[in-house]
Structures are given as structure tokens and as C-alpha cells.
Design a protein around this motif. Structure first.
Motif, short mmCIF file in Angstrom:
data_model
loop_
_atom_site.label_atom_id
_atom_site.label_comp_id
_atom_site.label_asym_id
_atom_site.label_seq_id
_atom_site.Cartn_x
_atom_site.Cartn_y
_atom_site.Cartn_z
N LYS A 133 0.86 -1.19 0.00
CA LYS A 133 0.00 0.00 0.00
C LYS A 133 0.89 1.23 0.00
CE LYS A 133 -3.90 0.10 2.24
NZ LYS A 133 -4.94 0.20 3.33
N SER A 135 1.31 5.43 -0.25
CA SER A 135 0.64 6.71 0.00
C SER A 135 1.10 7.74 -1.02
CB SER A 135 0.97 7.21 1.41
OG SER A 135 0.46 8.52 1.60
N GLU A 157 -3.09 4.68 -1.40
CA GLU A 157 -3.82 5.48 -0.41
C GLU A 157 -3.62 6.94 -0.79
OE1 GLU A 157 -6.24 6.20 2.70
OE2 GLU A 157 -5.49 4.17 2.39
N GLN A 166 1.08 11.90 5.89
CA GLN A 166 1.62 10.70 5.26
C GLN A 166 2.62 9.99 6.17
OE1 GLN A 166 2.88 12.64 1.44
NE2 GLN A 166 1.89 10.86 0.53
N LYS A 168 2.81 10.17 9.36
CA LYS A 168 2.07 9.61 10.49
C LYS A 168 1.47 8.25 10.12
CE LYS A 168 -1.50 10.81 13.88
NZ LYS A 168 -2.47 11.87 14.30
N MET A 169 0.87 8.15 8.92
CA MET A 169 0.30 6.89 8.46
C MET A 169 1.39 5.83 8.29
SD MET A 169 -2.73 7.67 5.73
CE MET A 169 -1.69 8.57 4.57
N ALA A 172 2.62 4.51 11.57
CA ALA A 172 1.57 3.71 12.22
C ALA A 172 1.34 2.38 11.52
CB ALA A 172 0.27 4.51 12.27
N GLY A 173 2.02 2.16 10.39
CA GLY A 173 1.89 0.91 9.66
C GLY A 173 0.65 0.83 8.78
N ARG A 174 0.00 1.96 8.53
CA ARG A 174 -1.20 1.95 7.69
C ARG A 174 -0.85 1.90 6.21
NH1 ARG A 174 -4.27 7.10 9.48
NH2 ARG A 174 -5.50 6.54 7.64
N VAL A 175 0.36 2.30 5.85
CA VAL A 175 0.85 2.18 4.48
C VAL A 175 2.27 1.62 4.54
CG1 VAL A 175 -0.58 4.05 3.57
CG2 VAL A 175 1.72 4.56 4.42
N ASP A 176 2.74 1.06 3.43
CA ASP A 176 4.07 0.47 3.37
C ASP A 176 5.14 1.46 2.93
OD1 ASP A 176 3.47 -2.46 3.93
OD2 ASP A 176 2.12 -2.07 2.23
#
Length: 261
Positions: A133, A135, A157, A166, A168-169, A172-176
Motif C-alpha cells: 500500500k 501513499s 492510499e 503521510q 504519520k500513516m 503507524a503501519g497503515r501504508v508500506d
């Protein structure tokens, strides 16, 4: 009721940006929209700190009163499409070529994938992005190969309006990974971004750039500002011929946290 509300909101937003553009024109400056957002005091806060210096250099060479205005990308596109100013750093996609006239190129910026030390992403070939994923900035468009593979090989994303969100995401592991365009080499870019966004999880770049894109200015074809294009092109030709961008990127660091861009 919901439809009416949305239309009212869109109309209000359009009016707001129109007034902003008129205010800039009234002050005698020529707005150049760049990716970023104003800080809490309304001062410019650019995603790429060297960008204002590039704009100042082009202003000096061209004699045009160019002033960098940081905006979220979708807003910057809207303001340019409606003739309020000039856009810096947009890729000349087929859709944009129908709307905008592009200046000569200042050079090429590599598109790097930024990940973290805890979960490094090494890019050597497209297969390395399978099921990842990525960003990207809201409203941004990238190269043909990237666009062809999005949502099939990897997911995108695209709801971030600034790089702080970006990062922050990412942490947090929400994107690679985050896709970042820059003139800098990987080490310089790493140093700069870790300086700008300190915190748990060092940011890093590993592998190759996805691609390199020319960096230029865009002006709406039906805008009176199109008359500024010859002056822009002449200035860019002088800057490129005399390598005047190099000092902006090669300036020695002034602190331990070097303000590279």
C-alpha cells in the motif's frame, strides 16, 4: 437537502479561492501554487523547503513577481485551472495537457519510495510492490507505468493533503511506503525528511527510484497569465544553462539537522 448542501459547499469553496486569487493579484504578486499548507499563523509551510528558493530564483531571472503559495494539491490545481496563478511541479499528463500549457523543464526529479527502518521497502522492480500500500498526495497523478499498476499490483492510499499526515500513516503501519519526488539523492532526502519529521521510526529510502519526471510550471491555456510563459521559458533556459540550481541543493548544512531540500 444533501445535494443542495454539497452544491452550496462547493460554490462557497470556489468563491473563497477566487477571492484569495484576487487578493494576490491586487498586491501585485504573481502566485505560484506549490504543494504544501500554511502553518497555524498562515505562513508558508512547504513540503519541499527548497521550492520557495527555486521560485525566488526564477522570479529574479525572469523579472516576474513570482511568490510561492503552499496549497493542498487539489486546491492548487483548481486555482490554476481558474486562472488565479501558476502551478509548480505538475506532471504533464494527457488530461493536464488539454487544460494547461507547460513551461520548459528546470530538470528532473526522481520519485522515491520512502519507508521506515522497522519495515524497509526495497524497490528494484515492480514486482517488489506486489500487495503493498503506497501513499500519494490527494489529487496527484504519477507516471504511466505507476498508474497502469495501481490497484492491481499494489494499492494506493490517496487521501493525504500534506506530508506530515503521510509520515504519520507510515509510522503507524497503515501504508508500506510514501511516494516522494525530489531533486535530491537518497541520502540527502533521508536526512532532510528525518530532520523535518523527527520521531520514532527513522525514515529511509532503499533501492531505485520508480521513475524521473521533468519539473516545470503549468498555466491554464485560457488564462491571461499565458502571456508570462515566454519570460518563464527564457529564465529557465538561463538557469539550466548556467547550472544555477546546483547551489540551492549543495549548500553546506548550517546545523546538525541540515535543511536540505
Amino acid at each position: 437537502m444533501q445535494i443542495r448542501f454539497c452544491r452550496t459547499a462547493i460554490t462557497t469553496a470556489a468563491l473563497f479561492f477566487l477571492l484569495v486569487g484576487r487578493s494576490a493579484a491586487a498586491s501585485g504578486e504573481l502566485a505560484v501554487y506549490v504543494l504544501g499548507e500554511p502553518d497555524a499563523q498562515g505562513r508558508p509551510a512547504h513540503s519541499q523547503p527548497t521550492v520557495p528558493r527555486i521560485i525566488d530564483l526564477v522570479a529574479s531571472e525572469s523579472g516576474l513577481p513570482l511568490v510561492a503559495h503552499p496549497l493542498p494539491w487539489r486546491r492548487a490545481l483548481f486555482m490554476t485551472e481558474t486562472g488565479q496563478g501558476i502551478l509548480y511541479g505538475a506532471e504533464a499528463t494527457p488530461e493536464r495537457l488539454r487544460k494547461f500549457q507547460f513551461s520548459a523543464s528546470l530538470g528532473y526529479a526522481n520519485q522515491w519510495l520512502l519507508s521506515t527502518e522497522q519495515a524497509p521497502l526495497v524497490f528494484r522492480q515492480w514486482e517488489d510492490l506486489r500487495n503493498k500500500k503506497i501513499s500519494t498526495m490527494s489529487g496527484a497523478s504519477y507516471g504511466v507505468e505507476f498508474e497502469q499498476r495501481r490497484n492491481s499490483l499494489f494499492k494506493v492510499e490517496q487521501n493525504a493533503t500534506n506530508m506530515a499526515s503521510q509520515v504519520k500513516m507510515l509510522r503507524a503501519g497503515r501504508v508500506d511506503a510514501i511516494l516522494v519526488a525530489s531533486f535530491l539523492n537518497p541520502q540527502q532526502l533521508e536526512d532532510k525528511l528525518n530532520c523535518l519529521f523527527p520521531g520514532a521510526g527513522r525514515l529511509l529510502i532503499r533501492g531505485n527510484p520508480i521513475e524521473a519526471n521533468p519539473i516545470s510550471f503549468a498555466i491554464a491555456k485560457d488564462s491571461p497569465l499565458i502571456s508570462k510563459l515566454p519570460a518563464l521559458n527564457s529564465a529557465i533556459e538561463q538557469i539550466v544553462r548556467n547550472h544555477k540550481l546546483l547551489p540551492l541543493f549543495n549548500a553546506p548544512p548550517t546545523t546538525a539537522c541540515a535543511p536540505h531540500s
